[in-house]
Scaffold this motif. Structure first.
Motif, PDB file in Angstrom:
ATOM      1  N   PHE A 156      -4.539  -6.252   8.416  1.00 21.05           N
ATOM      2  CA  PHE A 156      -4.180  -7.481   9.123  1.00 21.05           C
ATOM      3  C   PHE A 156      -3.444  -8.411   8.168  1.00 21.05           C
ATOM      4  O   PHE A 156      -3.461  -8.206   6.951  1.00 21.05           O
ATOM      5  CB  PHE A 156      -5.409  -8.147   9.756  1.00 21.05           C
ATOM      6  N   TYR A 157      -2.791  -9.405   8.746  1.00 13.49           N
ATOM      7  CA  TYR A 157      -1.844 -10.189   7.963  1.00 13.49           C
ATOM      8  C   TYR A 157      -2.102 -11.683   8.126  1.00 13.49           C
ATOM      9  O   TYR A 157      -2.151 -12.194   9.245  1.00 13.49           O
ATOM     10  CB  TYR A 157      -0.416  -9.813   8.373  1.00 13.49           C
ATOM     11  N   GLN A 158      -2.293 -12.367   6.994  1.00 12.46           N
ATOM     12  CA  GLN A 158      -2.496 -13.813   7.013  1.00 12.46           C
ATOM     13  C   GLN A 158      -1.169 -14.516   6.773  1.00 12.46           C
ATOM     14  O   GLN A 158      -0.353 -14.064   5.979  1.00 12.46           O
ATOM     15  CB  GLN A 158      -3.487 -14.216   5.922  1.00 12.46           C
ATOM     16  N   VAL A 159      -1.015 -15.638   7.416  1.00 11.41           N
ATOM     17  CA  VAL A 159       0.265 -16.352   7.350  1.00 11.41           C
ATOM     18  C   VAL A 159       0.092 -17.684   6.625  1.00 11.41           C
ATOM     19  O   VAL A 159      -0.905 -18.376   6.808  1.00 11.41           O
ATOM     20  CB  VAL A 159       0.798 -16.591   8.780  1.00 11.41           C
ATOM     21  N   THR A 160       1.050 -18.011   5.764  1.00 10.63           N
ATOM     22  CA  THR A 160       1.160 -19.373   5.239  1.00 10.63           C
ATOM     23  C   THR A 160       2.527 -19.907   5.666  1.00 10.63           C
ATOM     24  O   THR A 160       3.482 -19.145   5.799  1.00 10.63           O
ATOM     25  CB  THR A 160       1.081 -19.426   3.699  1.00 10.63           C
ATOM     26  N   LEU A 161       2.603 -21.200   5.888  1.00 13.25           N
ATOM     27  CA  LEU A 161       3.869 -21.810   6.287  1.00 13.25           C
ATOM     28  C   LEU A 161       4.209 -22.953   5.340  1.00 13.25           C
ATOM     29  O   LEU A 161       3.319 -23.625   4.805  1.00 13.25           O
ATOM     30  CB  LEU A 161       3.778 -22.354   7.718  1.00 13.25           C
ATOM     31  N   GLY A 162       5.498 -23.169   5.167  1.00 11.54           N
ATOM     32  CA  GLY A 162       5.941 -24.345   4.420  1.00 11.54           C
ATOM     33  C   GLY A 162       5.990 -24.181   2.920  1.00 11.54           C
ATOM     34  O   GLY A 162       6.135 -25.150   2.199  1.00 11.54           O
ATOM     35  N   MET A 166       0.813  -1.226   0.000  1.00 13.51           N
ATOM     36  CA  MET A 166       0.000   0.000   0.000  1.00 13.51           C
ATOM     37  C   MET A 166       0.843   1.271   0.000  1.00 13.51           C
ATOM     38  O   MET A 166       0.350   2.339  -0.365  1.00 13.51           O
ATOM     39  CB  MET A 166      -0.929  -0.033   1.218  1.00 13.51           C
ATOM     40  N   ASP A 167       2.096   1.203   0.390  1.00 15.82           N
ATOM     41  CA  ASP A 167       2.888   2.425   0.370  1.00 15.82           C
ATOM     42  C   ASP A 167       3.051   2.989  -1.039  1.00 15.82           C
ATOM     43  O   ASP A 167       3.232   4.186  -1.204  1.00 15.82           O
ATOM     44  CB  ASP A 167       4.252   2.199   1.039  1.00 15.82           C
ATOM     45  N   PHE A 168       2.982   2.121  -2.052  1.00 13.26           N
ATOM     46  CA  PHE A 168       3.114   2.620  -3.419  1.00 13.26           C
ATOM     47  C   PHE A 168       2.115   2.051  -4.415  1.00 13.26           C
ATOM     48  O   PHE A 168       1.828   2.678  -5.428  1.00 13.26           O
ATOM     49  CB  PHE A 168       4.538   2.352  -3.956  1.00 13.26           C
ATOM     50  N   CYS A 169       1.624   0.855  -4.173  1.00 14.70           N
ATOM     51  CA  CYS A 169       0.911   0.150  -5.235  1.00 14.70           C
ATOM     52  C   CYS A 169      -0.585   0.443  -5.217  1.00 14.70           C
ATOM     53  O   CYS A 169      -1.232   0.398  -4.171  1.00 14.70           O
ATOM     54  CB  CYS A 169       1.141  -1.353  -5.093  1.00 14.70           C
ATOM     55  N   ALA A 170      -1.110   0.695  -6.386  1.00 10.37           N
ATOM     56  CA  ALA A 170      -2.527   1.050  -6.514  1.00 10.37           C
ATOM     57  C   ALA A 170      -3.451  -0.133  -6.218  1.00 10.37           C
ATOM     58  O   ALA A 170      -4.631   0.060  -5.965  1.00 10.37           O
ATOM     59  CB  ALA A 170      -2.797   1.580  -7.921  1.00 10.37           C
ATOM     60  N   LEU A 171      -2.950  -1.335  -6.281  1.00 13.59           N
ATOM     61  CA  LEU A 171      -3.817  -2.503  -6.104  1.00 13.59           C
ATOM     62  C   LEU A 171      -3.781  -3.057  -4.690  1.00 13.59           C
ATOM     63  O   LEU A 171      -4.507  -3.990  -4.356  1.00 13.59           O
ATOM     64  CB  LEU A 171      -3.377  -3.611  -7.074  1.00 13.59           C
ATOM     65  N   ALA A 172      -2.925  -2.491  -3.859  1.00 19.10           N
ATOM     66  CA  ALA A 172      -2.676  -3.089  -2.547  1.00 19.10           C
ATOM     67  C   ALA A 172      -3.900  -3.065  -1.650  1.00 19.10           C
ATOM     68  O   ALA A 172      -4.762  -2.195  -1.778  1.00 19.10           O
ATOM     69  CB  ALA A 172      -1.538  -2.347  -1.861  1.00 19.10           C
ATOM     70  N   THR A 173      -3.946  -4.031  -0.726  1.00 21.55           N
ATOM     71  CA  THR A 173      -4.956  -3.992   0.328  1.00 21.55           C
ATOM     72  C   THR A 173      -4.331  -3.610   1.671  1.00 21.55           C
ATOM     73  O   THR A 173      -5.054  -3.243   2.585  1.00 21.55           O
ATOM     74  CB  THR A 173      -5.661  -5.347   0.454  1.00 21.55           C
ATOM     75  N   ALA A 174      -3.026  -3.744   1.801  1.00 24.30           N
ATOM     76  CA  ALA A 174      -2.365  -3.371   3.060  1.00 24.30           C
ATOM     77  C   ALA A 174      -0.895  -3.067   2.774  1.00 24.30           C
ATOM     78  O   ALA A 174      -0.376  -3.378   1.703  1.00 24.30           O
ATOM     79  CB  ALA A 174      -2.473  -4.499   4.085  1.00 24.30           C
ATOM     80  N   ARG A 175      -0.253  -2.496   3.774  1.00 19.24           N
ATOM     81  CA  ARG A 175       1.173  -2.207   3.611  1.00 19.24           C
ATOM     82  C   ARG A 175       1.999  -3.476   3.784  1.00 19.24           C
ATOM     83  O   ARG A 175       1.600  -4.396   4.515  1.00 19.24           O
ATOM     84  CB  ARG A 175       1.623  -1.172   4.643  1.00 19.24           C
ATOM     85  N   SER A 176       3.134  -3.521   3.140  1.00 21.38           N
ATOM     86  CA  SER A 176       4.038  -4.644   3.328  1.00 21.38           C
ATOM     87  C   SER A 176       5.418  -4.184   3.803  1.00 21.38           C
ATOM     88  O   SER A 176       6.061  -4.867   4.591  1.00 21.38           O
ATOM     89  CB  SER A 176       4.151  -5.466   2.042  1.00 21.38           C
ATOM     90  N   PHE A 192      -3.322 -11.594  11.706  1.00 18.43           N
ATOM     91  CA  PHE A 192      -2.719 -10.918  12.850  1.00 18.43           C
ATOM     92  C   PHE A 192      -2.586  -9.430  12.574  1.00 18.43           C
ATOM     93  O   PHE A 192      -2.421  -9.030  11.427  1.00 18.43           O
ATOM     94  CB  PHE A 192      -1.284 -11.436  13.068  1.00 18.43           C
ATOM     95  N   SER A 193      -2.563  -8.640  13.623  1.00 17.51           N
ATOM     96  CA  SER A 193      -2.104  -7.265  13.461  1.00 17.51           C
ATOM     97  C   SER A 193      -0.592  -7.326  13.249  1.00 17.51           C
ATOM     98  O   SER A 193       0.025  -8.360  13.522  1.00 17.51           O
ATOM     99  CB  SER A 193      -2.404  -6.449  14.721  1.00 17.51           C
ATOM    100  N   GLN A 194      -0.016  -6.212  12.805  1.00 12.03           N
ATOM    101  CA  GLN A 194       1.430  -6.234  12.533  1.00 12.03           C
ATOM    102  C   GLN A 194       2.221  -6.652  13.772  1.00 12.03           C
ATOM    103  O   GLN A 194       3.145  -7.468  13.693  1.00 12.03           O
ATOM    104  CB  GLN A 194       1.888  -4.871  12.044  1.00 12.03           C
ATOM    105  N   GLU A 195       1.837  -6.103  14.921  1.00 10.41           N
ATOM    106  CA  GLU A 195       2.585  -6.409  16.133  1.00 10.41           C
ATOM    107  C   GLU A 195       2.464  -7.881  16.534  1.00 10.41           C
ATOM    108  O   GLU A 195       3.450  -8.542  16.835  1.00 10.41           O
ATOM    109  CB  GLU A 195       2.100  -5.529  17.279  1.00 10.41           C
ATOM    110  N   GLU A 196       1.206  -8.349  16.523  1.00  6.93           N
ATOM    111  CA  GLU A 196       0.973  -9.761  16.859  1.00  6.93           C
ATOM    112  C   GLU A 196       1.732 -10.666  15.891  1.00  6.93           C
ATOM    113  O   GLU A 196       2.236 -11.719  16.254  1.00  6.93           O
ATOM    114  CB  GLU A 196      -0.507 -10.119  16.729  1.00  6.93           C
TER     115      GLU A 196
END
Ligand code: HEM
Ligand code: SF4
Lengths: 548, 98
Positions: A479-485, A415-425, A502-506
């Motif tokens: 909020f942030y979804q996680v994948t593993l592996g 989201m800091d630059f991209c027009a399609l973003a849903t959240a910051r990375s 998760f929130s960024q902190e969590e």
């Protein structure tokens, strides 16, 4: 490295003149935005969230030092003094003005560069193993093939309006895939058959985005001479049957899935059999001409063994993580990390670009690579020059010793630059990098790939990260979804989705918990991914969600 | 591509990008454009909204701005996260470290 022939140069220059005229007509109103938009996109110019963005093609991630200096010049003259290395090995500028872009393209053309086919539903810049020509595990240098594909796909009239964009990646090292060939529309590995001949393993239908898919074998062994006719046949099948009615179903991965790999293969083989190969197959002479540009540099045979023990600790750590063996005795492959924890992953200032260009001239035959991990590589460095090189990297602030470690995070602009973003990375990458800033701890954790995307389009390759992070937003809260592996290599795997976001902190705490869990559980010689695979998802999921 | 058609909820603001710089702008109470969102005109008045629409279309035709569209606002701020983000620019930009 490849040099343009007369045709290439004339074409690129005429394209600059054409675009200059188009911009002029846009600025004085003779062209409307509706008319102009497709024209600017064909020249790599997007309108992003806050401003224009220019994406410059770096063919198969290879740059001559003078080209990198020109990229620095562009950053200084027309942008804000930096550029961004993307996950497709290109260079992006975040703040160009429309009227400046023709000048930027003219400057690029003066060093045999452009921004063509970095956008739109065409065959995009071919990506490649950044260790090409230097790695000991490679069967053959893939760059001549990448160059051949570049020439074939450049403005190919039949494939300029495909159902959707099309991405090809190539590697000459099938046992250590550093080009993510299984996550591309077409991936090509150089392989050897039982008779000892080299040829191509063609993989089709991989891709990330909304529907992540690992590519499947289309042809296990393709004789070299058949490469272009076979690619042509594949593209034709895609062009004919790929869906144009639904953007989300338009990539070749969906066609392959819906047709089934057997039927898809049959269609390609039929098309291939019906082709007149002589129309496009390239003769020995032309192949040799291209290959000659990638001939090995003139290595020396008299390089003395280099004693690390007397060297400072910072340097030894850097050698440990960032320097890898070269196929030639006495040489090394140097990775330059663009993962300063305080910066956006992949960003590099103009001054740093010049420093890298100078180092390439002094120590690596004037050649630089960009990597899909958003770093840079000097591919052929004398071992006895490593210390001098490192001293200069330190001066340039490019000495981060974190290649392939937890701090080497792949991250899209979000989201800091991209027009399609849903959240910051970017801030998430910075927070994780800062939490694990301690080098000894990073070393102890070992190889670990965290990949972050700011939306489902997955430019940050989160599906194939050992830890993948996808940024989303609900009611104004990120909020942030996680994948593993996940795994981006020859054993490519799509990561397993965990539960609630998760929130960024969590999130940073959660990552720390799974890292600690892994350190606790791991057996001798295991990486995070190995332990994850051995122990399985539920235990890691429990650790991820454990309450402190 | 303009999506000018107004069908929003709550007070509306008009936004676009400057053609030349590409930077974000919002329509002011004088029907001019400002790069500063705090200058933005927010209104639920249908006649004013119709005028904003006409002015924005003209500004596109005269090649001052591109991609003009209405956004919803709530308590003086854009409703959508993305639009709120556009009002303050990136939270991180390497340019600021140079
Ligand atoms: C304004 C900026 C950008 C726009 C508008 C944009 C647009 C898109 C779109 C629409 C997709 C989805 C394609 C699909 O449906 O499969 C996509 C995917 C992708 N983008 Fe971007 N992008 C932007 C920036 C970037 C950047 C900065 C990078 C690299 C760091 C990047 C690399 C990629 C990659 C690798 C994918 C492919 C995912 C796949 O394999 O399917 N993009 N982009
Ligand atoms: S993943 Fe989404 S947010 Fe990130 S660069 Fe791609 S399109 Fe933009």
């Amino acid at each position: 490295m490849y040099r343009y022939d007369e045709f290439d140069q004339e074409f690129v220059e005429s394209r600059v003149a054409q675009f200059r005229d188009q911009v002029e007509r846009r600025l004085d109103g003779r062209l409307s935005e509706t008319e102009f938009r497709p024209l600017r996109l064909m020249n790599g110019l997007y309108l992003q969230l806050h401003a224009y963005m220019l994406r410059v093609a770096v063919p198969y991630g290879t740059l001559r030092s003078e080209q990198l200096r020109m990229l620095a010049h562009l950053a200084d003259t027309y942008d804000k003094g930096y550029g961004h290395v993307t996950t497709r090995q290109n260079m992006q500028y975040n703040w160009p003005k429309l009227g400046d872009v023709p000048h930027m393209l003219a400057d690029l053309a003066s060093v045999e560069m452009h921004a063509i086919q970095t956008s739109g539903n065409c065959i995009r810049n071919v990506t490649c193993d950044p260790y090409a020509g230097a790695a000991g595990d490679e069967i053959e240098d893939p760059r001549p093939m990448a160059e051949l594909i570049r020439q074939w796909s450049m403005l190919h009239p039949e494939f300029s309006f495909l159902p959707r964009k099309f991405k090809i990646a190539v590697t000459g090292a099938p046992t250590h895939d550093r080009a993510m060939v299984r996550a591309h529309d077409i991936g090509i590995e150089i392989v050897r058959n039982a008779a000892g001949e080299t040829g191509y393993h063609i993989i089709v239908g991989g891709g990330l985005g909304r529907t992540p898919v690992i590519g499947q074998t289309l042809r296990a062994f393709l004789p070299k001479a058949d490469l272009l006719p076979y690619l042509e046949a594949t593209m034709r099948v895609y062009n004919r049957f790929g869906r144009r009615d639904n953007k989300y179903k338009a990539r070749i991965k969906i066609l392959v899935r819906e047709t089934g790999i057997e039927d898809f293969t049959r269609l390609v083989e039929e098309e291939f059999a019906a082709l007149e190969p002589s129309d496009i197959a390239v003769g020995r002479e032309e192949l040799d001409r291209i290959a000659a540009y990638f001939a090995p540099p003139e290595y020396r045979n008299d390089i003395k063994a280099f004693d690390l023990s007397a060297q400072p600790e910072g340097f030894r750590k850097w050698v440990d993580t960032n320097v890898v063996p070269h196929k030639q005795n006495g040489y090394a492959i140097v990775n330059i990390s663009l993962k300063d924890p305080e910066r956006a992953p992949g960003d590099i200032t103009a001054e740093q670009m010049r420093a890298v260009a100078d180092l390439a001239d002094a120590h690596s035959f004037g050649e630089v690579r960009t990597t899909h991990q958003q770093n840079m590589v000097l591919a052929h460095v004398r071992q006895d020059h490593l210390r001098a090189l490192w001293d200069e990297l330190v001066k340039a602030g490019l000495e981060d010793a974190n290649i392939n470690l937890i701090g080497d995070i792949i991250c899209c602009p979000g989201m800091d630059f991209c027009a399609l973003a849903t959240a910051r990375s970017i801030p998430v990458a910075q927070a994780i990098a800062n939490r694990f800033d301690d080098h000894a701890r990073q070393q102890a954790i070992g190889e670990m790939q965290i990949k972050i995307s700011g939306c489902i389009n997955a430019c940050g390759h989160h599906h194939v990260g050992h830890v993948g992070i996808l940024g989303l937003e609900k009611a104004g809260v990120e909020f942030y979804q996680v994948t593993l592996g996940g795994d981006a290599t020859q054993t490519a795997t799509i990561g397993d989705k965990m539960g609630a976001g998760f929130s960024q902190e969590e999130l940073v705490d959660g990552i720390e918990r799974i890292v600690n869990f892994y350190l606790d559980q791991r057996e001798q010689g295991e990486r995070f991914l190995d332990t994850y695979r051995r122990i399985g998802t539920p235990a890691f999921k429990e650790a991820l969600y454990a309450k402190a | 591509m303009s999506t000018l058609k107004h069908k929003g909820k709550g007070p509306q603001a008009m936004t676009a990008n400057e053609l030349r710089s590409g930077l974000n702008v919002w329509m002011t109470a004088d029907y001019e454009w400002s790069r500063d969102y705090t200058d933005a005109l927010l209104t639920e008045d249908e006649t004013v909204i119709a005028k904003m629409d006409a002015v924005a279309k003209a500004a596109e035709r005269f090649n001052e701005v591109v991609g003009a569209y209405f956004i919803d606002t709530v308590e003086g701020k854009p409703t959508r996260y993305r639009e709120r983000f556009r009002t303050h620019g990136p939270t991180y930009d390497t340019a600021e470290l140079i």
